[in-house]
Design an enzyme around this catalytic site. Structure first.
Site, PDB file in Angstrom:
ATOM      1  N   ASP A  67      56.757   9.587  15.236  1.00 39.01           N
ATOM      2  CA  ASP A  67      58.013  10.218  14.833  1.00 39.01           C
ATOM      3  C   ASP A  67      57.852  11.685  14.466  1.00 39.01           C
ATOM      4  OD1 ASP A  67      56.509   9.546  12.586  1.00 39.01           O
ATOM      5  OD2 ASP A  67      57.871   7.951  11.962  1.00 39.01           O
ATOM      6  N   ASN A 136      60.424   0.276   1.902  1.00 35.63           N
ATOM      7  CA  ASN A 136      61.531  -0.577   2.356  1.00 35.63           C
ATOM      8  C   ASN A 136      61.166  -1.336   3.630  1.00 35.63           C
ATOM      9  OD1 ASN A 136      61.542   1.429   4.271  1.00 35.63           O
ATOM     10  ND2 ASN A 136      63.619   2.155   3.867  1.00 35.63           N
ATOM     11  N   HIS A 138      59.994  -0.145   6.383  1.00 31.02           N
ATOM     12  CA  HIS A 138      60.198   0.521   7.681  1.00 31.02           C
ATOM     13  C   HIS A 138      58.853   0.712   8.386  1.00 31.02           C
ATOM     14  CE1 HIS A 138      60.002   4.893   5.862  1.00 31.02           C
ATOM     15  NE2 HIS A 138      58.812   4.519   6.230  1.00 31.02           N
TER      16      HIS A 138
HETATM   17  C1  F6R Z   1      54.850   8.054   9.608  1.00 29.64           C
HETATM   18  C2  F6R Z   1      55.717   6.886   9.672  1.00 29.64           C
HETATM   19  C3  F6R Z   1      56.132   6.146   8.453  1.00 29.64           C
HETATM   20  C4  F6R Z   1      55.040   6.053   7.392  1.00 29.64           C
HETATM   21  C5  F6R Z   1      55.558   5.353   6.140  1.00 29.64           C
HETATM   22  C6  F6R Z   1      54.513   5.308   5.038  1.00 29.64           C
HETATM   23  O1  F6R Z   1      54.603   8.590  10.894  1.00 29.64           O
HETATM   24  O2  F6R Z   1      56.138   6.542  10.722  1.00 29.64           O
HETATM   25  O3  F6R Z   1      56.538   4.844   8.806  1.00 29.64           O
HETATM   26  O4  F6R Z   1      53.940   5.345   7.919  1.00 29.64           O
HETATM   27  O5  F6R Z   1      56.687   6.022   5.665  1.00 29.64           O
HETATM   28  O6  F6R Z   1      54.253   6.610   4.612  1.00 29.64           O
HETATM   29  P1  F6R Z   1      53.037   6.900   3.613  1.00 29.64           P
HETATM   30  O7  F6R Z   1      51.790   6.579   4.353  1.00 29.64           O
HETATM   31  O8  F6R Z   1      53.132   8.382   3.307  1.00 29.64           O
HETATM   32  O9  F6R Z   1      53.244   6.038   2.423  1.00 29.64           O
END
Ligand code: F6R
Length: 254
Positions: A67, A136, A138
């Site tokens: 992303d 959440n 995602h």
């Molecule tokens: C990043 C991405 C997100 C992160 C997620 C966790 O490219 O796609 O899904 O993996 O938000 O972020 P962190 O590792 O900063 O807790």
């Protein structure tokens, strides 16, 4: 699903790096799907170390990131393009022409999503996809209420994600509201997937991903339907998983 519970964040990165390195040794021209954020940093550090010490060769590797924020140019230090250069690409021998991220500056996000999907398909699809997970649940920026059939598309970030990611900005008002992200279908088409998580604040999401109902409310839960997923988490992120599950999975000390 395989579950690896590690003693520390560093160990989580090491386990993940071993899988990525193994993939590259077996298939030097591998296509990797990559994530940004705090979680995979220890994995990238370890891969850089393996490159430096034993010459893990990235010269034939292709990467596709999950992303990018909409409206952020690659030169912006808060862009995911910049993050990947700083944390990984500039330390290894990957060819710049083999590195791909969605273009957050594209004028037409529908066309950009289609272009990105075609690029992935033209490279033969993703061999190994690395994922982090949001609080959440995602994956990529596929927020709750996700459409499981979606491919790369424009997404509106949840308030929870904006708050979580505000730590990388001066305050939450600076966090972009929109991003372009691989969709769940894009992720599910990868041959192999590794999902990484560390810290107590990911425990609920990890529980939903591993043991919860498969529902668009918890996007990572769809991974239960993927044929080859390794979930690599530190013990804090694993703390809500029932101990009956621990018994049948691998737990690594280190
Ligand atoms: C990043 C991405 C997100 C992160 C997620 C966790 O490219 O796609 O899904 O993996 O938000 O972020 P962190 O590792 O900063 O807790």
């Amino acid at each position: 699903m395989r579950l690896v519970i590690t003693d520390s964040y560093e160990q989580m990165g090491l386990e993940a790096a071993n899988i990525v390195a193994g993939q590259i040794y077996l298939k030097p021209g591998s296509v990797l799907g990559l994530a940004t954020g705090s979680t995979p940093v220890s994995m990238y550090e370890r891969l850089v170390a393996v490159h430096r010490t034993v010459g893990l060769d990235f010269s034939e590797v292709t990467t596709f990131n999950l992303d990018e924020y909409i409206g952020m140019s690659p030169e912006n230090p808060q862009s995911y393009h910049y993050f990947m250069q700083e944390n990984f690409f500039r330390h290894i021998n990957i060819k710049p022409e083999n590195v791909f991220l969605p273009d957050g500056m594209a004028e037409d996000m529908i066309a950009e999503g289609q272009r990105y999907e075609k690029l992935i398909a033209d490279k033969g699809g993703v061999d190994l996809q690395v994922l982090g997970i949001g609080q959440n649940a995602h994956i990529g920026f596929n927020e709750p209420d996700v459409k499981f059939a979606a491919t790369t598309h424009k997404v509106e970030l949840d308030e929870e994600t904006i708050q979580a990611n505000s730590r990388f900005f001066r305050d939450a008002s600076e966090v972009p509201r929109y991003a372009i992200s691989m969709g769940i279908k894009t992720i599910m088409m990868a041959e192999h997937v590794i999902l990484l998580a560390n810290g107590k604040n990911k425990a609920k999401a990890v529980y939903q991903a591993v043991c919860g109902d498969v529902t668009p409310e918890a996007p990572a839960s769809i991974l239960q339907l993927h044929r080859d997923v390794a979930v690599i988490v530190d013990k804090e992120a694993a703390e809500l998983l029932p101990s009956s599950i621990h018994g049948v999975y691998i737990s690594r000390k280190g």
